[in-house]
Every structure is written in C-alpha cells, then in structure tokens.
Design an enzyme around this catalytic site. Structure first.
Site, PDB file in Angstrom:
ATOM      1  N   ASP A  11       0.866  -1.178   0.000  1.00  0.00           N
ATOM      2  CA  ASP A  11       0.000   0.000   0.000  1.00  0.00           C
ATOM      3  C   ASP A  11       0.905   1.231   0.000  1.00  0.00           C
ATOM      4  OD1 ASP A  11      -2.101   1.732   0.097  1.00  0.00           O
ATOM      5  OD2 ASP A  11      -2.954   0.967   1.965  1.00  0.00           O
ATOM      6  N   ASP A 105      -2.769   2.279  -6.067  1.00  0.00           N
ATOM      7  CA  ASP A 105      -1.677   2.287  -5.083  1.00  0.00           C
ATOM      8  C   ASP A 105      -1.674   1.081  -4.164  1.00  0.00           C
ATOM      9  OD1 ASP A 105      -4.031   2.947  -3.794  1.00  0.00           O
ATOM     10  OD2 ASP A 105      -3.109   4.396  -2.447  1.00  0.00           O
ATOM     11  N   GLU A 106      -2.365   0.015  -4.536  1.00  0.00           N
ATOM     12  CA  GLU A 106      -2.516  -1.102  -3.612  1.00  0.00           C
ATOM     13  C   GLU A 106      -2.616  -2.412  -4.388  1.00  0.00           C
ATOM     14  OE1 GLU A 106      -5.563  -2.306   0.041  1.00  0.00           O
ATOM     15  OE2 GLU A 106      -5.992  -0.596  -1.252  1.00  0.00           O
TER      16      GLU A 106
END
Length: 524
Positions: A11, A105-106
């Site tokens: 993350d 983003d993960e």
C-alpha cells in the site's frame, strides 16, 4: 492458511498527496489535500500532515477546509498517478505471476507462486528489497505487509504505515485478531458492523465467543459462517491475477444543481462519449446502458436499457442514454449524472450500427432541416462542456452550474421557433463552458512552463490572473512565486516532470489556453 508468510500486500503511503509533495518542494512536510475543489468536492487523499488535523479520504472538501484552513488544496493529476502506478505494478510483476491490483496504489502479491519466498526470512528480504526498489524508481514510499493470508497481510501493511514493513508469523492469527474491531474483517461494512454492535459484538474476540450458530442467526448462513471462519484466522482466498470487469462507467458531480434540460442532456451526451472511450480502451463492448441521476434532494435514480447485442458505438450509447433521460423527472435540479455500460463482452454486434443509423435518419426526417443547425451547435457546446470537466469523474469535482436556456425545441410547438430556443440555450452554454475550462486549466497543482522562468505549478488563479510557483522535483529549496495574466503568451500548460531521473510523467498533450477563470486558490 499458509505455513509461511508468502502473501504480500503493498500500500503506497498517502499516494496522491505524496506524489504532489515530491513534485513540489515547497509543500514537503506541510499539509496537502488532493481532491475536488468545488463546493461539492471530496477529499481523494490527505497527506499525513493534514491527517493530524482530522482530514481523511472521502471527507467533504468544505469540511476539510474548516479543519485545515492553511493546507494546500490541489486538483488530482490522474495521468501522473497512473504512470507512477504502472511503474510500481511492473516491479510487483517481477516478483510473481500472481499480482492482484486493488487500486492505483494497492495490490496483493503471491510470493510463493513466484518462487522467491518459502519462509519468513526470505519473505522479509523480498519485502525490504521491494520497498527499496519502489523508492529508487518512483521517489515515493510504500508500506508492506506479509502474512499467510490476504486478510492478515492487509492488516500488517496498515500497521506498517508509513514507510514500514510488518510480518505476521503464521500461527499467531487468533492472538493478533482478537482485540481488533470486527470492522477489520473483510465483508463487514458499516451496516453489518452496526448490526453486530447492537448484538453486543464489537471485536473479533466477541465474534469467536458468540459462535457460528449465533452469527448465522444474526447475519444469515452464508455471511455468518464466513465471518466466523475469518475471525478464527481461516482465510483461504487466493491472489487472483486478473479480475473480469463487470461494467464501465463515468459520472460527474456538479458544483451547482443543473436545472436547464438542454444542459442536462448535453452533459449526458458528453458522459456517454467518455464512457465509450473507456469502454474501448478496456477492449470491451456492452449490452446494457445505465443512466444514473442524483437529484437536488439526494435521491438517486437509475434507469437501464438492454440492447440486442453488445456495442462500443458512441452513437448507440449516447442515444440510449438520451432515451433513458426522458424517463427521469429532473424538476428541482440535478447534482450528479452518470452513464455506464454493463453486460460486457469482447466483441460487438455489427447490426447495431445499422440500427443506430436508421434511428438517426428517422429522427432527422422528423425534426427537419432547422434541427440540423441546432444539432451542430449542440455538438459545439458538448465539445466545450467536455473541456470543462476533463477527468471530472476521477477527480470528484465536476463542472459548474446550469445554463439558462429557452427549451430544447422538441415540444409540441417544435419548428423553427423551437430550434431558435435551442440555439439560444446553446449560445448561453458555450461561453460558460469556456470560462469553466479556463478554471480547470489554471487549477491549483496543475503543471505549467514559462518561456523564461521554466517549469512551475499553479498556486492559485482568479480575476484574470494566475499565480505560479517555479520549482522542480529536484529543487533543494522552495521556488519563487510570480503572478501573470491568464492569457500571458509566455505561460502555457505543461507535462509533469519526473520525480526521479527516468521516472514516469504520464505526459499528455497540453490543452489550449482558455481566456478567463473564476477564483480558485491553493492554501499553504
């Protein structure tokens, strides 16, 4: 559950805000909020400095400004973020063939499938190396969680924030989960959490103590049994490399409710065009067209129409959306519009093109020659309106208020008088759209370049002026600030600069400069 912590969850730390701070040296260490800047905008990401004031994602922007009035408020640069995300996902792909992206983003990574880790020590080495490679490649930091299941890997990455790594040893699941809120378990949202709390169940330990039978009685067999297994740490969900898209959609929230029927129709047409562009970019077509309308009182209506076969033709989608709009009462105003396509396939049914042409021909013969001129004007207004919102659905802030118009020319009177009313309404929309386009062009955070002073970013604009701070990601001190007329020929929009040498920029062709802009300003 696995015997080794070979599921990795990455993350990125405050991704959008961190990218802006890395781009703009003057904002490093200061509160930064990224999101829609209009009165109905929401926070997309807040930097850790802004979070200390209580600002968080999905918060109304007005509330964020009250909590952190001195923060810098910036519009999102999604092309830039996507480019950086692409670099991060490429690094993950080198670790394993099984990478499951959850957002820009993960992502989850199955290290066992990549043959890089089979115990705690090797998994930790892979995680630390990944964090170093992300920093070297993008200039940004990410937090890594390692565990024997997806649920625990995600919990570990949350505990590792910011810029850390946490590894949960298999066999410690129940001890780790017991004191945590039941909301941490996948599938337990606000409604289920409140339902459980009323039953006296607040923590994961409470779930285990209640037992499976009681959970089934409260939540039903499927959900209750699943929650009990998760609470015991039994999470066998695999890392899935590809997820089949179920639908493609776009939507915009407007700063001021739209009342004019023509403006609403033009916005629906524009959204349909954008939706089809996304549909084609994903390599899909679809059978079901969906229109979403949120009215002035927050009531939300959806209408759908299923075609004979899948299509990616913008004319077909646009006309279907227009037909659906006719089924919706927009009296009182509209605050949000959306157009989507579901029932996706990877092919199209060619006779739908003929269907669309036939319907267009019938409509043209009914409306007469006067409507042709009106249609051309409407297309011009649509193009202008498209410049207003740009990536509005992504940014969370749409275009401004509705246009004053005299009707759509399709009522009982019709004829030249109706077409005249349409033209007058379109004429009112076009200059408004140009003004709103200028506001987006000089929105806080956007990249610019001056012929003499070089690269910089918009700090604020209004009253025909734009204030720019001239600095680059590699600058060691905050840059100087200058103010210009918005039509200064030496100042123009620019592509983002890479955060590190050879880094991604998401460069896109710069939009033409529009002449005017209402007041918008970044704090800090």
């Amino acid at each position: 559950m696995r015997a080794a912590p070979t599921i990795l969850h990455l993350d990125m730390d405050a991704f959008f805000a961190a990218a802006e701070q890395a781009s703009k040296p003057s904002l490093r260490g200061k509160p930064v909020v990224v999101g829609g800047l209009g009165p109905r905008g929401v926070v997309a990401t807040a930097s850790y400095e802004a979070r200390r004031f209580g600002v968080h994602s999905a918060m109304p922007m007005g509330q964020a400004r009250r909590l952190a009035p001195h923060a810098a408020y910036l519009v999102p640069r999604f092309a830039f973020y996507r480019a950086i995300s692409g670099q991060v996902m490429e690094l993950l792909g080198r670790l394993s063939p099984l990478v499951e992206p959850l957002s820009l983003d993960e992502a989850f990574v199955d290290l066992e499938a990549g043959g890089l880790a089979d115990d705690s020590a090797s998994a930790r080495r892979v995680g630390e190396r990944l964090r170093a490679e992300i920093l070297a490649t993008t200039g940004l930091t990410g937090s890594v969680g390692l565990a024997g299941s997806k649920m625990l890997a995600k919990i570990a990455s949350e505990q590792a924030k910011p810029d850390g790594l946490v590894l949960f040893e298999p066999g410690t699941e129940r001890e780790l989960l017991a004191p945590r809120s039941v909301r941490i378990v996948p599938g337990v949202g606000p409604a289920t959490g409140d339902h459980l709390r009323r039953a006296g169940i607040s923590t994961v330990a409470d779930v285990v103590e209640a037992g499976e039978d009681e959970l089934v009685r409260i939540l039903g067999r499927a959900h209750g049994a699943s929650l009990y297994r998760m609470a015991l740490g039994h999470d066998d969900r695999p890392v899935v490399a590809e997820r089949d898209a179920k639908s493609v959609s776009v939507e915009d929230t407007f700063d001021v409710d739209l009342h004019d029927r023509l403006r609403i129709r033009l916005e629906v047409e524009r959204l349909a065009e954008r939706c089809v562009a996304r549909l084609r970019a994903s390599g899909h077509s679809g059978r079901t067209i969906v229109l979403k309308v949120r009215r002035y009182d927050f009531s939300t209506l959806t209408r759908s129409e299923t075609l004979r076969g899948p299509t990616d033709d913008p004319l077909v989608v646009r006309e279907a959306a227009e037909r659906l709009l006719e089924l919706v009462d927009t009296t009182g105003g509209v605050r949000l519009l959306g157009v989507g396509v579901s029932g996706l396939a990877d092919y199209t049914q060619e006779d739908l093109f003929a269907q669309a042409e036939a319907e267009a021909g019938a409509a043209a013969s009914t409306a007469g020659a006067s409507t042709v001129g009106a249609g051309s004007a409407a297309k011009a207004a649509e193009d202008a309106a498209d410049a207003v919102t740009g990536s509005g659905a992504d940014a969370g802030a749409g275009s401004g208020g509705g246009a004053a118009g005299a009707g759509d020319g399709t009522g009982p009177e019709g004829g030249a008088e109706g077409a005249g009313g349409l033209l007058e309404a379109v004429a009112a929309v076009v200059p408004r759209a140009a003004t709103e386009a200028a506001a987006r062009l000089w929105s806080p955070g956007n990249d610019v370049r001056h012929a003499v002073l070089g690269a910089g970013w918009v700090q604020g604009s209004g009253l025909g002026r734009v204030t720019v701070r001239f600095e680059e990601p590699t600058s060691t001190v905050p840059g100087r600030v200058r103010t210009f007329a918005v039509d200064d020929p030496e100042l123009e929009p620019a592509d983002p600069l890479p955060l590190v040498a050879g880094g991604a920029t998401g460069a896109e062709p710069a939009a033409p400069v529009a002449p005017a802009a209402p007041v918008v300003r970044a704090g800090g």
